[in-house]
Design an enzyme around this catalytic site. Structure first.
Site, PDB file in Angstrom:
ATOM      1  N   PHE A 113       0.755  -1.082   0.091  1.00 54.20           N
ATOM      2  CA  PHE A 113       0.064  -0.135  -0.096  1.00 54.20           C
ATOM      3  C   PHE A 113       0.908   1.348  -0.123  1.00 54.20           C
ATOM      4  O   PHE A 113       1.877   1.252   0.732  1.00 54.20           O
ATOM      5  CB  PHE A 113      -0.960  -0.007   1.223  1.00 54.20           C
ATOM      6  CG  PHE A 113      -1.993   0.849   1.112  1.00 54.20           C
ATOM      7  CD1 PHE A 113      -3.322   0.567   0.493  1.00 54.20           C
ATOM      8  CD2 PHE A 113      -2.020   2.221   1.954  1.00 54.20           C
ATOM      9  CE1 PHE A 113      -4.274   1.463   0.666  1.00 54.20           C
ATOM     10  CE2 PHE A 113      -2.893   3.201   1.945  1.00 54.20           C
ATOM     11  CZ  PHE A 113      -4.085   2.753   1.159  1.00 54.20           C
ATOM     12  N   ASP A 184       2.499  -5.671   8.220  1.00 54.37           N
ATOM     13  CA  ASP A 184       1.031  -4.933   8.260  1.00 54.37           C
ATOM     14  C   ASP A 184      -0.117  -5.857   8.096  1.00 54.37           C
ATOM     15  O   ASP A 184      -0.125  -6.475   6.917  1.00 54.37           O
ATOM     16  CB  ASP A 184       1.306  -3.820   6.992  1.00 54.37           C
ATOM     17  CG  ASP A 184       0.275  -2.893   7.117  1.00 54.37           C
ATOM     18  OD1 ASP A 184      -1.005  -3.239   7.410  1.00 54.37           O
ATOM     19  OD2 ASP A 184       0.308  -1.620   6.729  1.00 54.37           O
ATOM     20  N   TYR A 209     -10.497  -0.219  11.347  1.00 54.57           N
ATOM     21  CA  TYR A 209     -11.902   0.339  10.703  1.00 54.57           C
ATOM     22  C   TYR A 209     -12.277  -0.487   9.490  1.00 54.57           C
ATOM     23  O   TYR A 209     -13.188  -0.363   9.008  1.00 54.57           O
ATOM     24  CB  TYR A 209     -11.946   1.796  10.318  1.00 54.57           C
ATOM     25  CG  TYR A 209     -10.597   2.117   9.397  1.00 54.57           C
ATOM     26  CD1 TYR A 209     -10.311   1.907   8.060  1.00 54.57           C
ATOM     27  CD2 TYR A 209      -9.565   2.727  10.116  1.00 54.57           C
ATOM     28  CE1 TYR A 209      -9.055   2.110   7.371  1.00 54.57           C
ATOM     29  CE2 TYR A 209      -8.437   2.850   9.391  1.00 54.57           C
ATOM     30  CZ  TYR A 209      -8.262   2.601   7.930  1.00 54.57           C
ATOM     31  OH  TYR A 209      -7.113   3.069   7.230  1.00 54.57           O
ATOM     32  N   LYS A 210     -11.149  -1.499   9.141  1.00 51.73           N
ATOM     33  CA  LYS A 210     -11.353  -2.618   8.154  1.00 51.73           C
ATOM     34  C   LYS A 210     -12.405  -3.661   8.773  1.00 51.73           C
ATOM     35  O   LYS A 210     -13.465  -3.602   9.028  1.00 51.73           O
ATOM     36  CB  LYS A 210     -10.259  -2.813   7.098  1.00 51.73           C
ATOM     37  CG  LYS A 210      -9.622  -1.335   6.455  1.00 51.73           C
ATOM     38  CD  LYS A 210      -8.339  -1.925   5.948  1.00 51.73           C
ATOM     39  CE  LYS A 210      -7.854  -0.468   5.260  1.00 51.73           C
ATOM     40  NZ  LYS A 210      -6.105  -0.490   4.954  1.00 51.73           N
ATOM     41  N   ARG A 356     -12.621  -4.871  -6.579  1.00 54.59           N
ATOM     42  CA  ARG A 356     -12.549  -5.429  -5.308  1.00 54.59           C
ATOM     43  C   ARG A 356     -13.548  -5.905  -4.745  1.00 54.59           C
ATOM     44  O   ARG A 356     -14.441  -5.077  -4.386  1.00 54.59           O
ATOM     45  CB  ARG A 356     -11.361  -4.458  -4.514  1.00 54.59           C
ATOM     46  CG  ARG A 356     -10.726  -5.092  -3.545  1.00 54.59           C
ATOM     47  CD  ARG A 356      -9.645  -4.187  -3.050  1.00 54.59           C
ATOM     48  NE  ARG A 356     -10.286  -3.194  -2.306  1.00 54.59           N
ATOM     49  CZ  ARG A 356      -9.637  -2.314  -1.443  1.00 54.59           C
ATOM     50  NH1 ARG A 356      -8.222  -2.966  -1.181  1.00 54.59           N
ATOM     51  NH2 ARG A 356     -10.030  -1.334  -0.907  1.00 54.59           N
TER      52      ARG A 356
HETATM   53  C1  PLP Z   1      -5.791   0.725   4.817  1.00 56.54           C
HETATM   54  C2  PLP Z   1      -4.248   0.848   4.887  1.00 56.54           C
HETATM   55  C3  PLP Z   1      -3.711   1.794   5.362  1.00 56.54           C
HETATM   56  C4  PLP Z   1      -4.140   2.997   5.706  1.00 56.54           C
HETATM   57  O1  PLP Z   1      -3.409   3.693   6.660  1.00 56.54           O
HETATM   58  P1  PLP Z   1      -4.179   4.984   7.691  1.00 56.54           P
HETATM   59  O2  PLP Z   1      -3.231   5.771   7.981  1.00 56.54           O
HETATM   60  O3  PLP Z   1      -4.916   4.385   8.482  1.00 56.54           O
HETATM   61  O4  PLP Z   1      -4.906   5.883   6.388  1.00 56.54           O
HETATM   62  C5  PLP Z   1      -2.019   1.785   5.425  1.00 56.54           C
HETATM   63  N1  PLP Z   1      -1.409   0.370   5.078  1.00 56.54           N
HETATM   64  C6  PLP Z   1      -2.243  -0.364   4.339  1.00 56.54           C
HETATM   65  C7  PLP Z   1      -1.544  -1.729   3.934  1.00 56.54           C
HETATM   66  C8  PLP Z   1      -3.604  -0.347   4.326  1.00 56.54           C
HETATM   67  O5  PLP Z   1      -4.465  -1.277   3.594  1.00 56.54           O
END
Ligand code: PLP
Length: 397
Positions: A113, A184, A209-210, A356
């Site tokens: 990400f 992560d 939040y996911k 997705r």
């Molecule tokens: C959703 C996601 C994030 C989001 O980061 P925030 O700081 O909470 O906005 C970061 N890394 C990964 C791999 C994600 O899937």
């Protein structure tokens, strides 16, 4: 056994909606509004500042961290909540690099990400010690782990394709090369059974939040293995990570263990929503969840491949190599997703061409999968996506 009909009844799912985006933002637990309202009126309203002690606000980041620890296979006292995932990535990477001062290479992968990679590059610039971030293709990561690697920093389940790294194998390889590992868990926590302790993972980070359903803006979490927690010098040395925050000492002294990964004031209102969400998780067996998730994903893949020949599977075909989402590719993926959303089937789109769909057994069942396949087949057969309004990109896709 987990009763998934019972867990489904614990969520607010709008009428006529099939929600396949819980991998991006989980739906509202029915108990959350009342929990938040109670926090606001009975705690904030009545207790005012005494709520920090009386209502346990100050202890909540570690107390709730322990509830998350069970879901990710981490020991008690090794997880703390706060900030956002981007911040936790930065903290974990800084801590890991400080434990390998003689090495300069960070290995991640090209599918990670973007924020994880941005934060790594930002940290490299701030440290200014000549660190280098390498991003091989996900399937080439194992070969990139050499004796010069300080830290292997990977997102366990790829946010676009759902491809899953072998956590135990890569952790062992990294350790054999003398490197530390950060996982992560953004697309793993609440999606499948995890065994951080069994794998010997050094650090892990994730969001709530996911799959965990804490609501937009819910706090992130960080796990530090007990053997490192007392050794790392926090780079974000905030007052609530201090050994004695209310001594107001001008000199920083890290708090005990995982407490030192706290930074500042925790998001107490948001944690009330998380608390309600975690109550649901208390009744869930993670292996049962995984089995159901695999069933749902397989059913979706089979249905879509039978009826939508123009869509190409972007996720691994083998369930053991996939997280809890299924992705398909199509050049008009964005418009197709908008046509689906207009019909109440909510997934999302990731550039350049990925549709997705997240499968979250707590509130998605086989009928939902069949309904989603029907709508998708109708959209494709009738070219219903081919309308100008479906091609205008919104800010959030
Ligand atoms: C959703 C996601 C994030 C989001 O980061 P925030 O700081 O909470 O906005 C970061 N890394 C990964 C791999 C994600 O899937």
């Amino acid at each position: 056994m987990t009763d998934f009909a019972a867990t489904k009844a614990m969520f607010h799912l709008p009428d006529g909606v099939i929600y396949l985006d819980g991998n991006s933002l989980g739906p509202l637990p029915l108990a959350a509004p009342e929990r938040v309202a109670e926090m606001m009126t009975a705690q904030w309203g009545q207790m005012l500042i005494t709520g920090w002690n009386k209502a346990g606000w100050m202890a909540a980041p570690s107390a709730m961290g322990d509830r998350i620890a069970r879901l990710i296979g981490a020991p008690e006292g090794s997880v703390v909540l706060g900030d956002t995932l981007s911040i936790k990535v930065f903290q974990a990477l800084a801590a890991a690099l400080s434990l390998r001062p003689d090495r300069r290479v960070i290995v991640s992968d090209s599918g990670n990400f973007p924020t994880d990679l941005y934060m790594a590059n930002g940290l490299i610039r701030a440290l200014d010690k000549g660190h280098e971030l390498r991003t091989p293709a996900p399937e080439d990561v194992a070969d990139a782990i050499g004796e010069d690697v300080a830290v292997l920093m990977l997102t366990h389940v790829d946010y676009r394709t759902g491809r899953m790294h072998d956590m135990a194998d890569l952790t062992a390889r990294a350790h054999a090369a003398g490197a530390l590992v950060i996982w992560d868990l953004a697309h793993s926590a609440g999606a499948l059974p995890l065994d951080l302790a069994g794998c010997g993972a050094d650090f892990a980070v994730g969001c709530t939040y996911k799959y965990l359903n804490s609501g937009p803006g819910g706090p992130a979490f960080i796990h530090v293995a007990p053997q490192h927690a007392g050794a790392v010098e926090p780079v974000l040395s905030g007052w609530l990570g201090h050994d004695a925050p209310f001594a107001f000492d001008p000199d920083y002294r890290p708090g005990p263990g995982i407490e030192r990964m706290r930074v500042g004031t925790p998001p107490v209102i948001q944690m009330a929503a998380l608390d309600a969400a975690l109550d649901i998780w208390d009744s869930v067996d993670m292996q049962a969840l995984r089995d159901r998730s695999v069933e749902l994903c397989e059913r979706f893949i089979e249905g879509v491949e039978a009826r939508c020949p123009d869509l190409t599977l972007a996720s691994p075909r083998v369930a053991a190599q996939r997280g809890s989402q299924v992705s398909f590719r199509h050049p008009e993926g964005y418009a197709i997703m908008q046509a689906l959303i207009a019909r109440g089937v909510i997934g999302d789109f990731r550039a350049p061409d990925i549709l997705r769909f997240g499968f979250t057994p707590l509130y998605i069942d086989a009928d939902d999968v069949d309904g989603a396949v029907n709508h998708l087949a109708e959209v494709m057969e009738g070219n219903h996506w081919d309308r100008p309004e479906y091609k205008v990109r919104a800010a959030v896709t």
